[in-house]
Design a protein around this motif. Structure first.
Motif, short mmCIF file in Angstrom:
data_model
loop_
_atom_site.label_atom_id
_atom_site.label_comp_id
_atom_site.label_asym_id
_atom_site.label_seq_id
_atom_site.Cartn_x
_atom_site.Cartn_y
_atom_site.Cartn_z
N LYS A 153 -16.17 0.99 -1.55
CA LYS A 153 -14.62 1.07 -2.33
C LYS A 153 -15.29 1.24 -4.04
O LYS A 153 -15.19 0.11 -4.57
CB LYS A 153 -14.38 -0.48 -1.97
N ASN A 166 -13.45 3.64 -5.83
CA ASN A 166 -12.67 4.70 -6.37
C ASN A 166 -11.93 3.95 -7.57
O ASN A 166 -11.22 4.73 -8.55
CB ASN A 166 -11.59 5.17 -5.51
N LYS A 167 -12.10 2.62 -7.77
CA LYS A 167 -11.33 2.16 -8.75
C LYS A 167 -12.26 0.51 -9.10
O LYS A 167 -12.81 0.22 -8.15
CB LYS A 167 -9.92 1.95 -8.73
N LEU A 198 -13.99 -2.68 -10.12
CA LEU A 198 -15.50 -3.14 -10.46
C LEU A 198 -16.31 -2.04 -9.53
O LEU A 198 -17.51 -1.96 -10.42
CB LEU A 198 -15.73 -4.42 -9.85
N ARG A 254 -11.68 4.58 0.86
CA ARG A 254 -10.66 4.89 1.83
C ARG A 254 -9.88 6.30 2.07
O ARG A 254 -9.84 6.85 2.88
CB ARG A 254 -9.78 3.82 2.32
N ARG A 314 -8.34 10.11 -3.47
CA ARG A 314 -8.97 9.10 -4.69
C ARG A 314 -10.20 8.97 -5.14
O ARG A 314 -10.81 8.82 -5.83
CB ARG A 314 -8.07 7.75 -4.53
N ASP A 370 -14.18 3.15 5.35
CA ASP A 370 -13.27 2.18 5.32
C ASP A 370 -14.25 0.78 6.15
O ASP A 370 -14.71 1.21 7.38
CB ASP A 370 -12.12 2.35 6.47
N VAL A 371 -14.38 -0.25 5.72
CA VAL A 371 -15.32 -1.21 6.06
C VAL A 371 -15.00 -1.81 7.24
O VAL A 371 -15.82 -2.44 7.97
CB VAL A 371 -15.97 -2.05 5.05
N ASN A 419 -19.16 -4.05 -1.90
CA ASN A 419 -18.06 -4.38 -2.92
C ASN A 419 -16.76 -4.39 -2.58
O ASN A 419 -15.95 -5.45 -3.14
CB ASN A 419 -18.13 -3.36 -4.19
N SER A 429 -19.50 -11.06 -4.43
CA SER A 429 -18.78 -12.28 -4.11
C SER A 429 -17.80 -12.83 -5.06
O SER A 429 -17.39 -12.04 -6.08
CB SER A 429 -19.77 -13.36 -3.74
N TYR A 461 -9.18 -16.57 0.63
CA TYR A 461 -10.30 -15.87 0.12
C TYR A 461 -11.52 -16.57 -0.26
O TYR A 461 -12.47 -16.21 -0.05
CB TYR A 461 -9.40 -15.44 -1.13
N ARG A 490 -15.61 -15.91 0.75
CA ARG A 490 -16.38 -15.97 -0.34
C ARG A 490 -17.60 -16.93 0.09
O ARG A 490 -18.84 -16.64 -0.24
CB ARG A 490 -16.00 -15.81 -1.78
N THR A 520 -11.89 -10.60 -13.78
CA THR A 520 -11.75 -9.23 -14.05
C THR A 520 -10.35 -8.67 -13.75
O THR A 520 -9.74 -8.83 -12.80
CB THR A 520 -12.89 -8.29 -13.30
N THR A 573 -8.24 -6.36 -12.63
CA THR A 573 -8.17 -5.24 -11.60
C THR A 573 -7.04 -5.23 -10.77
O THR A 573 -6.23 -6.21 -10.69
CB THR A 573 -9.47 -5.33 -10.68
N ASP A 574 -6.59 -4.59 -9.85
CA ASP A 574 -5.50 -4.46 -8.96
C ASP A 574 -5.49 -5.75 -8.22
O ASP A 574 -4.48 -6.27 -7.61
CB ASP A 574 -5.43 -3.39 -8.05
N LEU A 575 -7.02 -6.46 -7.83
CA LEU A 575 -6.95 -7.42 -6.99
C LEU A 575 -6.12 -8.74 -7.60
O LEU A 575 -5.73 -9.18 -6.69
CB LEU A 575 -8.33 -7.69 -6.79
N1 LIG Z 1 -11.41 -8.94 -10.06
C1 LIG Z 1 -11.98 -10.09 -10.13
O1 LIG Z 1 -11.57 -10.77 -10.85
C2 LIG Z 1 -12.96 -10.39 -9.11
C3 LIG Z 1 -13.59 -11.53 -9.39
C4 LIG Z 1 -14.70 -11.89 -8.35
C5 LIG Z 1 -15.05 -11.21 -7.52
N2 LIG Z 1 -14.16 -9.92 -6.90
C6 LIG Z 1 -14.63 -8.89 -5.94
O2 LIG Z 1 -14.90 -7.82 -6.29
C7 LIG Z 1 -14.95 -6.80 -5.39
C8 LIG Z 1 -14.03 -5.66 -5.94
O3 LIG Z 1 -12.57 -6.03 -6.48
P1 LIG Z 1 -11.88 -5.32 -7.59
O4 LIG Z 1 -11.37 -6.59 -8.52
O5 LIG Z 1 -12.50 -4.18 -8.18
O6 LIG Z 1 -10.65 -4.93 -6.75
P2 LIG Z 1 -9.55 -3.60 -6.68
O7 LIG Z 1 -10.45 -2.46 -6.77
O8 LIG Z 1 -8.74 -3.87 -7.82
O9 LIG Z 1 -8.88 -4.11 -5.25
C9 LIG Z 1 -9.57 -4.13 -4.22
C10 LIG Z 1 -9.24 -2.66 -3.44
O10 LIG Z 1 -10.28 -2.71 -2.23
C11 LIG Z 1 -10.04 -1.46 -1.47
N3 LIG Z 1 -10.13 -1.81 0.05
C12 LIG Z 1 -9.36 -2.65 0.66
N4 LIG Z 1 -9.59 -2.86 1.83
C13 LIG Z 1 -10.84 -1.84 2.12
C14 LIG Z 1 -11.43 -1.34 3.16
N5 LIG Z 1 -11.30 -2.06 4.48
N6 LIG Z 1 -12.54 -0.58 3.05
C15 LIG Z 1 -12.71 0.13 1.83
N7 LIG Z 1 -11.97 -0.44 0.74
C16 LIG Z 1 -10.92 -1.20 0.81
C17 LIG Z 1 -8.49 -1.13 -1.56
O11 LIG Z 1 -8.51 0.03 -2.42
P3 LIG Z 1 -7.94 1.34 -1.91
O12 LIG Z 1 -6.50 1.01 -1.37
O13 LIG Z 1 -7.68 2.45 -3.14
O14 LIG Z 1 -8.36 1.87 -0.79
C18 LIG Z 1 -8.17 -2.38 -2.77
O15 LIG Z 1 -6.87 -1.99 -3.49
C19 LIG Z 1 -14.13 -7.40 -4.30
O16 LIG Z 1 -15.11 -7.82 -3.29
C20 LIG Z 1 -13.49 -8.70 -4.99
O17 LIG Z 1 -13.46 -9.93 -4.13
C21 LIG Z 1 -13.48 -9.64 -7.81
#
Ligand SMILES: NC(=O)c1ccc[n+]([C@@H]2O[C@H](COP(=O)([O-])OP(=O)(O)OC[C@H]3O[C@@H](n4cnc5c(N)ncnc54)[C@H](OP(=O)(O)O)[C@@H]3O)[C@@H](O)[C@H]2O)c1
Length: 231
Positions: free
Chosen positions: A8, A10-11, A13, A33, A37, A53-54, A80, A132, A156, A160, A187, A189-191
């Motif tokens: 993952k 494409n956007k 982190l 996935r 994108r 797709d994990v 990731n 994590s 969640y 972790r 961070t 992000t969309d998450l």
């Molecule tokens: N943002 C934070 O503050 C933060 C803090 C600590 C840890 N993290 C961790 O950092 C990692 C990256 O997160 P992010 O914040 O950068 O998230 P993100 O890209 O904004 O969103 C998560 C994206 O993961 C993709 N995804 C979901 N299920 C999947 C699957 N089965 N296989 C492959 N891709 C899948 C989806 O993208 P598509 O719909 O485009 O497929 C979903 O939108 C995650 O593990 C998150 O838990 C984030």
């Protein structure tokens, strides 16, 4: 050249980690996935798109097959991909969303890690980074002074915490591979609805640093940008 797979990317982190590692000369396989994108992101970064797709065995096996054909080995895996409802407190928790979050955040990491082992073992310096969160740290979420204390991310956080244990036990079981967990920091992000926190480019720093450790680097640790995090 170091061959690296980011699940993952494409956007968010993952994308910014891909950018950093590509800039450092890695051959980056950018997992996503969505074909559209993923291909667009890979083209922007000079990376190679691999559909991934994990949660899907066939997709993971096909990705490994493609990388094996092109590289014959594999050096760095960045697990990731992750999902979660970070604000789902008591009433918002359902069994279905619990299964879904564990399927991606824990089972997905195990699935991809197991599938990559044969190729990682052909590397001179195999490295796995599990992205994590401090929301999975018992020490952090029980500290009323921490930001994480305020999030009611019941499931969640559990996914972790499980990643922490998986990281430690994999590191013990596979001493020939360096396996660490990383907290990128809060961070935007969309998450988390792009609501707060540092930029994804800033968050990628801690991930990229662990992805580029040398042969004498740590294993079985949990780190953030500032250093080691308590479990
Ligand atoms: N943002 C934070 O503050 C933060 C803090 C600590 C840890 N993290 C961790 O950092 C990692 C990256 O997160 P992010 O914040 O950068 O998230 P993100 O890209 O904004 O969103 C998560 C994206 O993961 C993709 N995804 C979901 N299920 C999947 C699957 N089965 N296989 C492959 N891709 C899948 C989806 O993208 P598509 O719909 O485009 O497929 C979903 O939108 C995650 O593990 C998150 O838990 C984030």
């Amino acid at each position: 050249m170091t061959a690296t797979l980011i699940t993952k990317a494409n956007k968010g982190l993952g994308y910014e980690t891909a950018r950093r590692l590509a800039e450092q000369g890695h051959t980056v396989y950018l997992g996503a996935r969505s074909i559209d994108r993923g291909e667009a992101a890979a083209a922007e970064l000079g990376a190679r798109f691999v559909r991934l797709d994990v949660t899907d065995n066939a997709s993971v096996e096909a990705a490994m097959h493609l990388i094996d054909e092109r590289e014959g080995r594999f050096d760095v895996l960045v697990n990731n991909a992750g999902i979660g409802d970070l604000r789902a407190g008591g009433d918002g928790v359902t069994a279905a969303s619990t299964l879904e979050q564990f399927d991606t955040n824990l089972v997905g990491v195990v699935r991809v890690t197991q599938a990559t082992l044969p190729l990682l073992r052909k590397s001179e310096n195999p490295v796995v980074v599990n992205v994590s969160s401090a929301l999975g740290s018992f020490a952090t979420v029980t500290d009323p002074e921490s930001v994480q204390y305020r999030f009611r991310s019941i499931v969640y956080s559990a996914t972790r915490a499980a990643i922490s244990m998986v990281t430690v036990r994999y590191a013990q079981a596979l001493p020939e591979i360096k396996i660490n967990a990383v907290e990128p920091g809060l961070t935007s992000t969309d998450l988390i609805g792009n609501a707060m926190g540092q930029t994804a480019a800033e968050g990628a720093e801690a991930i990229a640093r662990l992805a580029t450790i040398g042969k004498d680097g740590p294993t079985g640790t949990f780190r953030e940008r500032a250093g080691v995090l308590p479990w």
